[in-house]
Motif scaffolding. Structure first.
Motif, PDB file in Angstrom:
ATOM      1  N   GLY A  65      88.299  85.088  43.296  1.00 48.27           N
ATOM      2  CA  GLY A  65      88.999  83.902  43.783  1.00 48.27           C
ATOM      3  C   GLY A  65      88.643  83.512  45.209  1.00 48.27           C
ATOM      4  O   GLY A  65      87.580  83.858  45.733  1.00 48.27           O
ATOM      5  N   ALA A  66      89.563  82.831  45.839  1.00 45.09           N
ATOM      6  CA  ALA A  66      89.347  82.281  47.177  1.00 45.09           C
ATOM      7  C   ALA A  66      89.087  83.388  48.203  1.00 45.09           C
ATOM      8  O   ALA A  66      89.837  84.371  48.254  1.00 45.09           O
ATOM      9  CB  ALA A  66      90.563  81.467  47.602  1.00 45.09           C
ATOM     10  N   PRO A  67      88.034  83.237  49.003  1.00 45.25           N
ATOM     11  CA  PRO A  67      87.731  84.246  50.022  1.00 45.25           C
ATOM     12  C   PRO A  67      88.912  84.555  50.944  1.00 45.25           C
ATOM     13  O   PRO A  67      89.108  85.701  51.341  1.00 45.25           O
ATOM     14  CB  PRO A  67      86.562  83.632  50.805  1.00 45.25           C
ATOM     15  N   VAL A  68      89.723  83.551  51.270  1.00 40.25           N
ATOM     16  CA  VAL A  68      90.859  83.773  52.164  1.00 40.25           C
ATOM     17  C   VAL A  68      91.855  84.748  51.539  1.00 40.25           C
ATOM     18  O   VAL A  68      92.446  85.570  52.229  1.00 40.25           O
ATOM     19  CB  VAL A  68      91.523  82.434  52.568  1.00 40.25           C
ATOM     20  N   GLU A  69      92.030  84.684  50.227  1.00 41.38           N
ATOM     21  CA  GLU A  69      92.973  85.578  49.543  1.00 41.38           C
ATOM     22  C   GLU A  69      92.475  87.018  49.521  1.00 41.38           C
ATOM     23  O   GLU A  69      93.248  87.951  49.763  1.00 41.38           O
ATOM     24  CB  GLU A  69      93.240  85.076  48.122  1.00 41.38           C
ATOM     25  N   VAL A  70      91.197  87.202  49.201  1.00 40.12           N
ATOM     26  CA  VAL A  70      90.678  88.579  49.166  1.00 40.12           C
ATOM     27  C   VAL A  70      90.575  89.166  50.569  1.00 40.12           C
ATOM     28  O   VAL A  70      90.795  90.357  50.762  1.00 40.12           O
ATOM     29  CB  VAL A  70      89.349  88.685  48.382  1.00 40.12           C
ATOM     30  N   ALA A  71      90.291  88.333  51.554  1.00 39.17           N
ATOM     31  CA  ALA A  71      90.272  88.818  52.942  1.00 39.17           C
ATOM     32  C   ALA A  71      91.669  89.271  53.363  1.00 39.17           C
ATOM     33  O   ALA A  71      91.819  90.280  54.070  1.00 39.17           O
ATOM     34  CB  ALA A  71      89.753  87.735  53.879  1.00 39.17           C
ATOM     35  N   THR A  72      92.684  88.569  52.914  1.00 39.95           N
ATOM     36  CA  THR A  72      94.060  88.936  53.250  1.00 39.95           C
ATOM     37  C   THR A  72      94.403  90.335  52.750  1.00 39.95           C
ATOM     38  O   THR A  72      95.098  91.090  53.429  1.00 39.95           O
ATOM     39  CB  THR A  72      95.049  87.902  52.670  1.00 39.95           C
ATOM     40  N   VAL A  73      93.886  90.693  51.579  1.00 39.50           N
ATOM     41  CA  VAL A  73      94.162  92.028  51.041  1.00 39.50           C
ATOM     42  C   VAL A  73      93.593  93.102  51.958  1.00 39.50           C
ATOM     43  O   VAL A  73      94.254  94.101  52.242  1.00 39.50           O
ATOM     44  CB  VAL A  73      93.615  92.168  49.603  1.00 39.50           C
ATOM     45  N   LEU A  74      92.391  92.911  52.458  1.00 40.26           N
ATOM     46  CA  LEU A  74      91.827  93.903  53.383  1.00 40.26           C
ATOM     47  C   LEU A  74      92.547  93.888  54.726  1.00 40.26           C
ATOM     48  O   LEU A  74      92.697  94.927  55.361  1.00 40.26           O
ATOM     49  CB  LEU A  74      90.334  93.667  53.607  1.00 40.26           C
ATOM     50  N   GLY A 109      80.575  84.137  45.256  1.00 39.35           N
ATOM     51  CA  GLY A 109      79.847  83.917  46.495  1.00 39.35           C
ATOM     52  C   GLY A 109      80.240  84.883  47.598  1.00 39.35           C
ATOM     53  O   GLY A 109      81.260  85.576  47.529  1.00 39.35           O
ATOM     54  N   ALA A 110      79.415  84.898  48.606  1.00 38.80           N
ATOM     55  CA  ALA A 110      79.641  85.754  49.765  1.00 38.80           C
ATOM     56  C   ALA A 110      80.853  85.277  50.555  1.00 38.80           C
ATOM     57  O   ALA A 110      81.251  84.113  50.483  1.00 38.80           O
ATOM     58  CB  ALA A 110      78.403  85.753  50.659  1.00 38.80           C
ATOM     59  N   VAL A 111      81.429  86.191  51.299  1.00 39.73           N
ATOM     60  CA  VAL A 111      82.507  85.881  52.232  1.00 39.73           C
ATOM     61  C   VAL A 111      81.894  85.956  53.627  1.00 39.73           C
ATOM     62  O   VAL A 111      81.194  86.908  53.950  1.00 39.73           O
ATOM     63  CB  VAL A 111      83.667  86.894  52.099  1.00 39.73           C
ATOM     64  N   SER A 112      82.148  84.960  54.456  1.00 44.33           N
ATOM     65  CA  SER A 112      81.547  84.936  55.791  1.00 44.33           C
ATOM     66  C   SER A 112      82.451  85.623  56.816  1.00 44.33           C
ATOM     67  O   SER A 112      83.669  85.721  56.635  1.00 44.33           O
ATOM     68  CB  SER A 112      81.288  83.494  56.245  1.00 44.33           C
ATOM     69  N   THR A 113      81.826  86.068  57.874  1.00 45.08           N
ATOM     70  CA  THR A 113      82.573  86.652  58.994  1.00 45.08           C
ATOM     71  C   THR A 113      83.569  85.636  59.533  1.00 45.08           C
ATOM     72  O   THR A 113      84.707  85.985  59.867  1.00 45.08           O
ATOM     73  CB  THR A 113      81.597  87.083  60.111  1.00 45.08           C
ATOM     74  N   GLN A 114      83.183  84.364  59.579  1.00 43.89           N
ATOM     75  CA  GLN A 114      84.060  83.320  60.095  1.00 43.89           C
ATOM     76  C   GLN A 114      85.303  83.157  59.221  1.00 43.89           C
ATOM     77  O   GLN A 114      86.394  82.906  59.739  1.00 43.89           O
ATOM     78  CB  GLN A 114      83.311  81.984  60.221  1.00 43.89           C
ATOM     79  N   GLU A 115      85.155  83.297  57.906  1.00 44.63           N
ATOM     80  CA  GLU A 115      86.309  83.194  57.009  1.00 44.63           C
ATOM     81  C   GLU A 115      87.294  84.333  57.252  1.00 44.63           C
ATOM     82  O   GLU A 115      88.511  84.126  57.275  1.00 44.63           O
ATOM     83  CB  GLU A 115      85.864  83.191  55.545  1.00 44.63           C
ATOM     84  N   VAL A 116      86.766  85.543  57.442  1.00 41.83           N
ATOM     85  CA  VAL A 116      87.642  86.687  57.709  1.00 41.83           C
ATOM     86  C   VAL A 116      88.316  86.519  59.069  1.00 41.83           C
ATOM     87  O   VAL A 116      89.530  86.719  59.196  1.00 41.83           O
ATOM     88  CB  VAL A 116      86.866  88.020  57.641  1.00 41.83           C
ATOM     89  N   LEU A 117      87.559  86.121  60.073  1.00 39.80           N
ATOM     90  CA  LEU A 117      88.122  85.909  61.409  1.00 39.80           C
ATOM     91  C   LEU A 117      89.213  84.843  61.384  1.00 39.80           C
ATOM     92  O   LEU A 117      90.278  85.019  61.990  1.00 39.80           O
ATOM     93  CB  LEU A 117      87.026  85.508  62.398  1.00 39.80           C
ATOM     94  N   ALA A 118      88.977  83.750  60.675  1.00 36.93           N
ATOM     95  CA  ALA A 118      89.983  82.686  60.595  1.00 36.93           C
ATOM     96  C   ALA A 118      91.265  83.212  59.955  1.00 36.93           C
ATOM     97  O   ALA A 118      92.367  82.896  60.423  1.00 36.93           O
ATOM     98  CB  ALA A 118      89.432  81.502  59.800  1.00 36.93           C
ATOM     99  N   GLN A 119      91.131  84.043  58.928  1.00 34.92           N
ATOM    100  CA  GLN A 119      92.327  84.588  58.285  1.00 34.92           C
ATOM    101  C   GLN A 119      93.010  85.622  59.172  1.00 34.92           C
ATOM    102  O   GLN A 119      94.229  85.686  59.243  1.00 34.92           O
ATOM    103  CB  GLN A 119      91.986  85.177  56.914  1.00 34.92           C
ATOM    104  N   ARG A 120      92.236  86.433  59.881  1.00 33.64           N
ATOM    105  CA  ARG A 120      92.820  87.385  60.837  1.00 33.64           C
ATOM    106  C   ARG A 120      93.640  86.616  61.875  1.00 33.64           C
ATOM    107  O   ARG A 120      94.766  86.992  62.203  1.00 33.64           O
ATOM    108  CB  ARG A 120      91.733  88.203  61.527  1.00 33.64           C
ATOM    109  N   ASN A 121      93.087  85.530  62.376  1.00 28.71           N
ATOM    110  CA  ASN A 121      93.797  84.712  63.365  1.00 28.71           C
ATOM    111  C   ASN A 121      95.039  84.054  62.768  1.00 28.71           C
ATOM    112  O   ASN A 121      96.089  84.005  63.400  1.00 28.71           O
ATOM    113  CB  ASN A 121      92.867  83.664  63.966  1.00 28.71           C
TER     114      ASN A 121
END
Length: 137
Positions: A65-74, A109-121
């Motif tokens: 699913g959405a990269p923002v959702e999987v990043a949130t899990v980590l 697709g790949a998840v970008s560093t920027q997507e993870v950083l945006a979710q961390r913020n």
């Protein structure tokens, strides 16, 4: 000593000193290595998990699913999964997520560093501290 000889001597000496200056530090681990170190104990090296204990990542619709959702899990953890917000930086999270989303038959697709950083913020989480006790197992 002529300028030509001096330049020749400097050029001969340069290889002796340049490699030490050219190093950028240790190589960053790739997604597969990060997965093996941080995820495989529970989700298994083959991504199939342990039924009833740890979910499979192979063929996992949520992971696709959405990269923002999987990043949130980590970043925050989920259920019995610890958060990795203190022990993995944004680039490492992007690497491991991208690896899992493209392994074991997954075709996301790949998840970008920027997507993870945006979710961390967005979650107002501090940067990774690199503490070996950072993830809350």
């Amino acid at each position: 000593m002529t300028p030509r000889i001096l330049i020749s001597l400097l050029l001969l000496a340069a290889p002796l000193t340049l490699p030490a200056m050219a190093q950028d530090g240790p190589a960053r681990p790739d997604g597969k290595t990060l997965y093996a170190k941080n995820c495989a104990a529970c989700h298994q090296a083959n991504g199939r998990g342990i039924p009833g204990a740890f979910p499979a990542l192979a063929g996992n619709d949520f992971l696709a699913g959405a990269p923002v959702e999987v990043a949130t899990v980590l970043l925050k953890g989920r259920g019995g999964m610890p958060d990795f917000s203190a022990s993995l930086d944004d680039a490492e999270m992007a690497e491991v997520l991208s690896y899992a989303r493209s392994s074991w038959g997954n075709r996301s697709g790949a998840v970008s560093t920027q997507e993870v950083l945006a979710q961390r913020n967005a979650l107002q989480l501090p940067p990774a501290s690199r503490s070996r006790f950072g993830n809350q197992h």
